[in-house]
Design a protein around this motif. Structure first.
Motif, PDB file in Angstrom:
ATOM      1  N   ASN A 119      73.395 -69.951  49.865  1.00 45.63           N
ATOM      2  CA  ASN A 119      73.575 -71.368  49.552  1.00 45.63           C
ATOM      3  C   ASN A 119      73.233 -72.253  50.738  1.00 45.63           C
ATOM      4  O   ASN A 119      73.271 -71.817  51.881  1.00 45.63           O
ATOM      5  CB  ASN A 119      75.032 -71.669  49.164  1.00 45.63           C
ATOM      6  N   SER A 120      72.928 -73.501  50.455  1.00 45.63           N
ATOM      7  CA  SER A 120      72.837 -74.547  51.464  1.00 45.63           C
ATOM      8  C   SER A 120      73.171 -75.870  50.777  1.00 45.63           C
ATOM      9  O   SER A 120      73.387 -75.912  49.569  1.00 45.63           O
ATOM     10  CB  SER A 120      71.457 -74.575  52.128  1.00 45.63           C
ATOM     11  N   ILE A 121      73.235 -76.949  51.555  1.00 40.17           N
ATOM     12  CA  ILE A 121      73.673 -78.233  51.007  1.00 40.17           C
ATOM     13  C   ILE A 121      72.508 -79.219  50.984  1.00 40.17           C
ATOM     14  O   ILE A 121      71.832 -79.435  51.994  1.00 40.17           O
ATOM     15  CB  ILE A 121      74.835 -78.820  51.836  1.00 40.17           C
ATOM     16  N   GLY A 122      72.283 -79.811  49.815  1.00 37.33           N
ATOM     17  CA  GLY A 122      71.260 -80.827  49.652  1.00 37.33           C
ATOM     18  C   GLY A 122      71.888 -82.183  49.368  1.00 37.33           C
ATOM     19  O   GLY A 122      73.102 -82.300  49.181  1.00 37.33           O
ATOM     20  N   PHE A 147      76.574 -71.457  63.977  1.00 36.62           N
ATOM     21  CA  PHE A 147      77.996 -71.494  63.628  1.00 36.62           C
ATOM     22  C   PHE A 147      78.252 -70.966  62.217  1.00 36.62           C
ATOM     23  O   PHE A 147      79.390 -70.633  61.867  1.00 36.62           O
ATOM     24  CB  PHE A 147      78.528 -72.928  63.721  1.00 36.62           C
ATOM     25  N   ASP A 148      77.222 -70.935  61.397  1.00 38.09           N
ATOM     26  CA  ASP A 148      77.340 -70.573  59.988  1.00 38.09           C
ATOM     27  C   ASP A 148      76.270 -69.529  59.678  1.00 38.09           C
ATOM     28  O   ASP A 148      75.223 -69.861  59.112  1.00 38.09           O
ATOM     29  CB  ASP A 148      77.148 -71.807  59.104  1.00 38.09           C
ATOM     30  N   PRO A 149      76.492 -68.275  60.042  1.00 38.11           N
ATOM     31  CA  PRO A 149      75.411 -67.286  60.036  1.00 38.11           C
ATOM     32  C   PRO A 149      74.861 -66.887  58.675  1.00 38.11           C
ATOM     33  O   PRO A 149      73.701 -66.489  58.575  1.00 38.11           O
ATOM     34  CB  PRO A 149      76.044 -66.077  60.742  1.00 38.11           C
ATOM     35  N   ALA A 150      75.663 -66.992  57.611  1.00 32.54           N
ATOM     36  CA  ALA A 150      75.193 -66.490  56.316  1.00 32.54           C
ATOM     37  C   ALA A 150      74.765 -67.609  55.357  1.00 32.54           C
ATOM     38  O   ALA A 150      73.696 -67.561  54.767  1.00 32.54           O
ATOM     39  CB  ALA A 150      76.255 -65.614  55.664  1.00 32.54           C
ATOM     40  N   PHE A 151      75.616 -68.620  55.170  1.00 28.18           N
ATOM     41  CA  PHE A 151      75.249 -69.783  54.354  1.00 28.18           C
ATOM     42  C   PHE A 151      76.308 -70.861  54.472  1.00 28.18           C
ATOM     43  O   PHE A 151      77.377 -70.649  55.050  1.00 28.18           O
ATOM     44  CB  PHE A 151      75.012 -69.401  52.886  1.00 28.18           C
ATOM     45  N   VAL A 152      76.012 -72.047  53.943  1.00 27.32           N
ATOM     46  CA  VAL A 152      76.992 -73.132  53.806  1.00 27.32           C
ATOM     47  C   VAL A 152      76.992 -73.560  52.346  1.00 27.32           C
ATOM     48  O   VAL A 152      76.002 -73.381  51.631  1.00 27.32           O
ATOM     49  CB  VAL A 152      76.674 -74.332  54.721  1.00 27.32           C
ATOM     50  N   ALA A 153      78.108 -74.135  51.907  1.00 27.42           N
ATOM     51  CA  ALA A 153      78.185 -74.538  50.499  1.00 27.42           C
ATOM     52  C   ALA A 153      79.111 -75.745  50.339  1.00 27.42           C
ATOM     53  O   ALA A 153      78.979 -76.708  51.084  1.00 27.42           O
ATOM     54  CB  ALA A 153      78.605 -73.360  49.623  1.00 27.42           C
ATOM     55  N   SER A 154      80.042 -75.690  49.388  1.00 29.21           N
ATOM     56  CA  SER A 154      80.807 -76.864  48.953  1.00 29.21           C
ATOM     57  C   SER A 154      81.321 -77.721  50.106  1.00 29.21           C
ATOM     58  O   SER A 154      81.741 -77.210  51.136  1.00 29.21           O
ATOM     59  CB  SER A 154      81.975 -76.415  48.071  1.00 29.21           C
TER      60      SER A 154
END
Length: 306
Positions: A119-122, A147-154
């Protein structure tokens, strides 16, 4: 933990109402927008037959027990082109309105190869008086980092004095349990002066309380009585809703025993309860949330009983 129930559930909304030709299942991550204390616009994400998420909206009449009065004629956000960060889904996660612009933050989905997804944030925006949102770019505004090695989301965005705070899901990586890959994630902080460019220092706001917890997501923050108050989802065996407080929005103390809402004894939210969005309507706090299987049948609304 003994939870004193303060949130009174009004009920399940939509209950398998079809949102459009693309809509096959789910009503996930409800995001509420108060329209002049008369109507509640709820952005939510459904899935098509290929399990890709689209953002749609419904409008509820506040004065008439949240009766359904409108369903969007087409998706607010649709998946991007092949290879883009949101080619497998676009899931609204927060709306922030300035005097002239609406900022709709959303989760972009990619199906993974070695792991199930990334995931990522748009961000999509529109002028307040316009109807349709437009993605600001074909790429994300927040993606994995040192700081966020795998993904970012909500995420959740609030203005704090002269800058903006974003509390967001930060995935620390994946691990295998009972031959199933699971991602471990908590809530971190990013800051911005323009709602578009975000700086990160790796500040963790909500972390795990024990070894059973592995997923903390969907922060929802309000500022009330001089205190930042956050509701969020936390998963051990199943999702439940947690609660924390902060004096500055940076350092938080968890008080899950004060959350005031839990699963029902039976029905659509008896197994899990998650993805809270708390907002005020005429000084009354309301919570939108999902139940079993990540909002498979609809979403719930509860009000805070002082």
């Amino acid at each position: 933990i003994i939870i004193i129930v303060k949130w009174k559930k009004i009920g399940l909304f939509l209950d398998n109402v079809k949102l459009g030709d693309w809509h096959n299942s789910h009503y996930s991550v409800p995001v509420g927008e108060n329209l002049d204390n008369e109507f509640l616009k709820v952005y939510l994400s459904g899935r098509d037959s290929k399990n890709r998420s689209y953002t749609s909206y419904v409008v509820l009449d506040i004065e008439k027990n949240f009766d359904l009065v409108e369903i969007s004629e087409k998706p607010v956000l649709s998946p991007g082109k092949n290879g883009e960060f949101d080619d497998s889904g676009t899931m609204a996660t927060w709306i922030f309105n300035t005097d002239d612009t609406s900022y709709l933050y959303y989760i972009g989905w990619n199906i993974g190869n070695n792991v199930p997804f990334r995931n990522s944030i748009g961000l999509a925006t529109k002028a307040i008086k316009e109807k349709e949102f437009n993605k600001i770019s074909n790429g994300p505004i927040l993606d994995r980092s040192v700081f966020d090695p795998a993904f970012v989301a909500s995420c959740c965005v609030l203005k704090v004095e002269n800058e903006y705070f974003m509390w967001y899901l930060s995935s620390l990586g994946w691990y295998e349990k009972d031959k199933v890959l699971k991602s471990k994630y908590n809530i971190k902080l990013a800051k911005s002066y323009d709602l578009l460019n975000w700086s990160r220092e790796g500040v963790t706001c909500i972390d795990f309380e024990n070894k059973e917890e592995y997923a903390i997501s969907r922060p929802s923050v309000i500022y009330e009585d001089g205190i930042f108050k956050m509701w969020y989802s936390v998963k051990g065996e199943n999702y439940k809703i947690g609660y924390a407080e902060s004096s500055d929005g940076v350092i938080w103390n968890r008080h899950d025993n004060l959350v005031g809402i839990k699963t029902s004894n039976k029905g659509w939210d008896s197994e899990m309860i998650e993805y809270p969005h708390v907002l005020k309507i005429k000084s009354q706090k309301f919570m939108l949330f999902n139940g079993n299987n990540y909002g498979e049948n609809g979403f719930g609304i509860a009000y805070y009983d002082e």
